[in-house]
Design a protein around this motif. Structure first.
Motif, mmCIF file in Angstrom:
data_model
loop_
_atom_site.group_PDB
_atom_site.id
_atom_site.type_symbol
_atom_site.label_atom_id
_atom_site.label_comp_id
_atom_site.label_asym_id
_atom_site.label_seq_id
_atom_site.Cartn_x
_atom_site.Cartn_y
_atom_site.Cartn_z
ATOM 1 N N ILE A 235 0.829 -1.209 0.000
ATOM 2 C CA ILE A 235 0.000 0.000 0.000
ATOM 3 C C ILE A 235 0.859 1.254 0.000
ATOM 4 N N SER A 236 1.988 1.207 0.697
ATOM 5 C CA SER A 236 2.814 2.410 0.871
ATOM 6 C C SER A 236 3.399 2.925 -0.431
ATOM 7 N N ILE A 237 3.493 2.084 -1.448
ATOM 8 C CA ILE A 237 4.016 2.568 -2.733
ATOM 9 C C ILE A 237 2.902 3.141 -3.607
ATOM 10 N N GLN A 238 1.673 3.135 -3.066
ATOM 11 C CA GLN A 238 0.549 3.636 -3.856
ATOM 12 C C GLN A 238 -0.108 4.875 -3.265
ATOM 13 N N ILE A 239 0.097 5.114 -1.966
ATOM 14 C CA ILE A 239 -0.438 6.325 -1.333
ATOM 15 C C ILE A 239 0.663 6.969 -0.496
ATOM 16 N N GLU A 240 0.361 8.129 0.075
ATOM 17 C CA GLU A 240 1.373 8.884 0.817
ATOM 18 C C GLU A 240 1.824 8.184 2.093
ATOM 19 N N SER B 242 3.692 3.476 9.327
ATOM 20 C CA SER B 242 2.433 4.016 9.860
ATOM 21 C C SER B 242 1.263 3.104 9.493
ATOM 22 N N LEU B 243 1.309 2.519 8.321
ATOM 23 C CA LEU B 243 0.253 1.590 7.913
ATOM 24 C C LEU B 243 0.258 0.349 8.801
ATOM 25 N N LEU B 244 1.440 -0.200 9.028
ATOM 26 C CA LEU B 244 1.531 -1.410 9.850
ATOM 27 C C LEU B 244 1.056 -1.134 11.275
ATOM 28 N N ARG B 245 1.412 0.015 11.806
ATOM 29 C CA ARG B 245 0.947 0.373 13.148
ATOM 30 C C ARG B 245 -0.575 0.436 13.194
ATOM 31 N N ALA B 246 -1.167 1.005 12.146
ATOM 32 C CA ALA B 246 -2.628 1.086 12.087
ATOM 33 C C ALA B 246 -3.240 -0.308 11.965
ATOM 34 N N PHE B 247 -2.627 -1.159 11.152
ATOM 35 C CA PHE B 247 -3.148 -2.514 10.950
ATOM 36 C C PHE B 247 -3.091 -3.338 12.233
ATOM 37 N N GLU B 248 -2.047 -3.106 13.038
ATOM 38 C CA GLU B 248 -1.825 -3.943 14.224
ATOM 39 C C GLU B 248 -2.347 -3.327 15.518
ATOM 40 N N GLU C 79 -10.411 3.148 -5.216
ATOM 41 C CA GLU C 79 -9.999 4.532 -5.442
ATOM 42 C C GLU C 79 -9.783 5.227 -4.093
ATOM 43 N N PHE C 80 -8.623 5.835 -3.948
ATOM 44 C CA PHE C 80 -8.285 6.629 -2.763
ATOM 45 C C PHE C 80 -7.667 7.941 -3.226
ATOM 46 N N PHE C 81 -7.738 8.951 -2.379
ATOM 47 C CA PHE C 81 -6.898 10.114 -2.610
ATOM 48 C C PHE C 81 -5.491 9.750 -2.183
ATOM 49 N N TRP C 82 -4.513 10.223 -2.938
ATOM 50 C CA TRP C 82 -3.121 9.854 -2.678
ATOM 51 C C TRP C 82 -2.696 10.223 -1.266
ATOM 52 N N ASN C 83 -3.210 11.317 -0.727
ATOM 53 C CA ASN C 83 -2.805 11.773 0.597
ATOM 54 C C ASN C 83 -3.624 11.143 1.732
ATOM 55 N N THR C 84 -4.253 10.011 1.470
ATOM 56 C CA THR C 84 -4.991 9.279 2.509
ATOM 57 C C THR C 84 -4.039 8.822 3.610
ATOM 58 N N SER C 85 -4.423 9.031 4.843
ATOM 59 C CA SER C 85 -3.589 8.609 5.978
ATOM 60 C C SER C 85 -3.760 7.114 6.231
ATOM 61 N N ALA C 86 -2.856 6.559 7.017
ATOM 62 C CA ALA C 86 -2.930 5.131 7.359
ATOM 63 C C ALA C 86 -4.241 4.808 8.057
ATOM 64 N N PHE C 87 -4.679 5.673 8.957
ATOM 65 C CA PHE C 87 -5.904 5.401 9.703
ATOM 66 C C PHE C 87 -7.142 5.543 8.809
ATOM 67 N N ASP C 88 -7.105 6.482 7.873
ATOM 68 C CA ASP C 88 -8.230 6.621 6.944
ATOM 69 C C ASP C 88 -8.289 5.442 5.976
ATOM 70 N N PHE C 89 -7.120 4.939 5.604
ATOM 71 C CA PHE C 89 -7.095 3.738 4.757
ATOM 72 C C PHE C 89 -7.732 2.568 5.496
ATOM 73 N N ARG C 90 -7.341 2.381 6.741
ATOM 74 C CA ARG C 90 -7.888 1.287 7.553
ATOM 75 C C ARG C 90 -9.398 1.439 7.735
ATOM 76 N N LYS C 91 -9.835 2.665 7.977
ATOM 77 C CA LYS C 91 -11.264 2.934 8.172
ATOM 78 C C LYS C 91 -12.057 2.570 6.918
ATOM 79 N N ARG C 92 -11.517 2.933 5.759
ATOM 80 C CA ARG C 92 -12.195 2.612 4.498
ATOM 81 C C ARG C 92 -12.237 1.100 4.283
ATOM 82 N N MET C 93 -11.167 0.403 4.628
ATOM 83 C CA MET C 93 -11.134 -1.039 4.435
ATOM 84 C C MET C 93 -12.136 -1.760 5.331
ATOM 85 N N LEU C 94 -12.371 -1.212 6.511
ATOM 86 C CA LEU C 94 -13.389 -1.789 7.391
ATOM 87 C C LEU C 94 -14.768 -1.653 6.754
ATOM 88 N N LYS C 95 -15.028 -0.521 6.119
ATOM 89 C CA LYS C 95 -16.302 -0.319 5.427
ATOM 90 C C LYS C 95 -16.434 -1.295 4.259
#
Length: 347
Positions: free
Chosen positions: A125-130, A135-141, A166-182
């Motif tokens: 994911i980190s090579i596709q968004i900001e 930070s992504l792994l911390r959010a996931f765990e 589809e995401f905005f490139w500047n999506t944060s790790a926590f917003d990514f996780r929130k969207r994935m839960l949805k």
């Protein structure tokens, strides 16, 4: 007469000054100011970017950076930078450039599949968004998040449904996780939950089994049959004895998920791990990979049959030979053992 001349001079001077000012404004806002040859170019502006960082990205793309800076100051953009991915088109003037950078944040396609761990998912994911992988792994765990939503570290991977989003490139790790839960809640609709209930499984258990099915067969049309074998074993209280779970256990024990293991040895079957389905009954604690949606649906729509065994079909690569009893299976297995020995595959 003298006064008239003075007034005329003042008027002419005003016109000249006004004309010069109008020219400067026109030049700053409305003259095309790009110098790239492609139809369009893209900027990736970090969330906390300064105006200088934006100018550094724009410098090789613009004819005149100074006029852009002047226009940006006048329009208030210089002090109101917004992160994201932005498109600028060839021939744009400064006014158009600023309007695009102010409100033209465009989404990016984010795709992922077949990751075996949360770490590899974070890297993907980190090579596709900001957001960076850490930070992504911390959010996931995050323990509290997992607990609140009925997950743990073993089954957390099942939260992420592989697809293209589809995401905005500047999506944060926590917003990514929130969207994935949805997306997870959307995927596990009433129909899929009903089918899982009919199997006596939770969605997380379905994903765990689907991950085994995914690893066992790359053939989408065969996956419902493979799923049926494992469901038959579960119903009968048999060990799943799935080689992919042993391979996963070996990788997990070594901490090296990049290693390639083509053959499971008898000594591997003694590995002490809850993922070793040769030693422990039932499903493993979580998925051994991120299964395709086709594998999940294969479990939910498993073929009903009397097969309890299968082995690779060396005459039809990619597919398997199925058997209802151990005698048939051992006969089929001999063909596979002869073939794999002939290939000199020792590991």
């Amino acid at each position: 007469m003298y006064i008239k001349r003075i007034l005329l001079v003042i008027v002419l001077g005003g016109l000249l000054v006004g004309g010069a000012f109008a020219y400067m404004v026109y030049n700053a806002f409305f003259v095309p100011n790009t110098k790239f040859n492609n139809p369009e170019a893209y900027l990736y502006i970090p969330s906390e970017a300064s105006f200088k960082e934006v100018k550094d990205q724009l410098e090789p793309l613009l004819e005149n950076l100074d006029t852009f800076e002047s226009a940006a100051e006048r329009k208030g953009y210089a002090s109101n930078i917004k992160g994201g991915k932005y498109r600028i088109k060839k021939g744009m003037n400064n006014n158009e450039l600023i309007n695009s950078l102010r409100s033209g944040n465009i989404p990016v396609k984010v795709a992922f599949n077949n990751q075996e761990t949360l770490q590899s998912l974070a890297g993907r994911i980190s090579i596709q968004i900001e957001a960076d992988s850490l930070s992504l792994l911390r959010a996931f765990e995050e323990v509290d998040f997992l607990r609140e939503n009925g997950f743990d570290k073993d089954n957390a991977l099942s939260l992420y449904i592989p697809n293209s989003y589809e995401f905005f490139w500047n999506t944060s790790a926590f917003d990514f996780r929130k969207r994935m839960l949805k997306e997870y809640d959307r995927f596990w609709n009433r129909e899929r939950k009903k089918k899982a209930d009919a199997l006596g499984m939770s969605p997380k258990e379905v994903v765990a089994l689907a991950s085994i099915v995914h690893k066992e067969s790359a053939k989408v049309d065969e996956r419902p049959r493979v799923a049926g074998v494992y469901i038959n074993r579960l119903k009968k209280g048999m060990l799943l004895q799935a080689d992919p779970t042993v391979i996963y256990a070996l990788k997990k024990a070594s901490g090296n998920f990049d290693q390639v293991i083509k053959r499971v040895l008898y000594k591997d079957l003694e590995l002490e791990s809850p993922y070793n389905t040769y030693k422990y009954a039932g499903l493993p604690p979580g998925p051994i990979t991120m299964p395709d949606i086709s594998a999940v649906d294969a479990v939910l729509n498993a073929e009903k049959h009397d097969y309890y065994y299968f082995v690779a079909n060396v005459k039809n690569f990619g597919y398997h030979m199925f058997a209802e009893n151990l005698t048939q299976h051992n006969r089929n297995k001999k063909q596979y053992i002869r073939w794999i020995n002939a290939q000199k595959i020792n590991r």
